[in-house]
Design a protein around this motif. Structure first.
Motif, PDB file in Angstrom:
ATOM      1  N   ASP A 166      -8.120  -6.435  -2.837  1.00 37.20           N
ATOM      2  CA  ASP A 166      -8.444  -5.313  -3.709  1.00 37.20           C
ATOM      3  C   ASP A 166      -8.968  -4.131  -2.902  1.00 37.20           C
ATOM      4  N   THR A 167      -9.776  -4.407  -1.904  1.00 39.54           N
ATOM      5  CA  THR A 167     -10.318  -3.351  -1.050  1.00 39.54           C
ATOM      6  C   THR A 167      -9.201  -2.642  -0.290  1.00 39.54           C
ATOM      7  N   ILE A 183       0.852  -1.193   0.000  1.00 37.96           N
ATOM      8  CA  ILE A 183       0.000   0.000   0.000  1.00 37.96           C
ATOM      9  C   ILE A 183       0.888   1.243   0.000  1.00 37.96           C
ATOM     10  N   PRO A 184       0.447   2.315  -0.640  1.00 37.25           N
ATOM     11  CA  PRO A 184       1.261   3.532  -0.659  1.00 37.25           C
ATOM     12  C   PRO A 184       1.089   4.347   0.621  1.00 37.25           C
ATOM     13  N   VAL A 185       2.151   5.061   0.978  1.00 30.91           N
ATOM     14  CA  VAL A 185       2.085   6.065   2.032  1.00 30.91           C
ATOM     15  C   VAL A 185       2.177   7.401   1.317  1.00 30.91           C
ATOM     16  N   HIS A 230      -5.356   3.939  -1.474  1.00 30.23           N
ATOM     17  CA  HIS A 230      -5.048   5.009  -2.421  1.00 30.23           C
ATOM     18  C   HIS A 230      -5.880   6.264  -2.135  1.00 30.23           C
ATOM     19  N   LYS A 231      -6.907   6.118  -1.303  1.00 30.40           N
ATOM     20  CA  LYS A 231      -7.722   7.266  -0.899  1.00 30.40           C
ATOM     21  C   LYS A 231      -7.286   7.810   0.461  1.00 30.40           C
ATOM     22  N   ILE A 232      -6.884   6.907   1.359  1.00 32.52           N
ATOM     23  CA  ILE A 232      -6.490   7.258   2.722  1.00 32.52           C
ATOM     24  C   ILE A 232      -5.082   6.728   2.952  1.00 32.52           C
TER      25      ILE A 232
END
Length: 139
Positions: free
Chosen positions: A82-83, A44-46, A89-91
């Protein structure tokens, strides 16, 4: 002619049968695992100031209630993963002061609601972060 076991057979078989049944009973309780869905590793991105500053690679286990349909929910593992990616990507789930650590309480709080939408109410007991590994470590 009726079959009656000899005394020797009874004296040998009875203790062996008792040993086998107690070994089976104690082994069964140790191998009974809590129902869960383990997600394949997910990155996941930070994000800080609309820029990706790091990635966190997570290993996640979703602990299910005893009444949850474990087999059915395991088939939904790609949807859970996927969730995680879509919401991340939103939070941004990096800690406010460190972009190499996950803000676990916030992540779990948000994902509990998202995973419940997939699994249905009452099927998820908790979420465990089994491991987290940042792409870049802070020095």
């Amino acid at each position: 002619m009726s079959f009656l076991p000899s005394r020797r057979f009874v004296l040998i078989a009875l203790p062996a049968g008792l040993f086998a049944s107690t070994a089976h009973a104690s082994g069964g309780s140790k191998t009974a695992a809590e129902p869960s869905v383990r997600l394949a590793s997910v990155g996941i991105p930070v994000i800080r100031d609309r820029q990706v500053v790091n990635y966190l690679f997570l290993s996640i286990r979703i602990n299910l209630s005893m009444t949850a349909p474990e087999g059915k929910l395991r088939e939904l593992e790609p949807m859970f993963r996927d969730t995680v990616i879509r919401v991340s990507h939103k939070i941004s789930f990096g800690q406010a002061d460190r972009h190499d650590k996950l803000d676990e309480p916030r992540f779990k709080s948000v994902m509990m609601g998202e995973f419940t939408k997939i699994a249905g109410a009452g099927n998820i007991k908790s979420i465990d972060i089994l491991s987290q590994s940042p792409k870049k470590h802070l020095g």
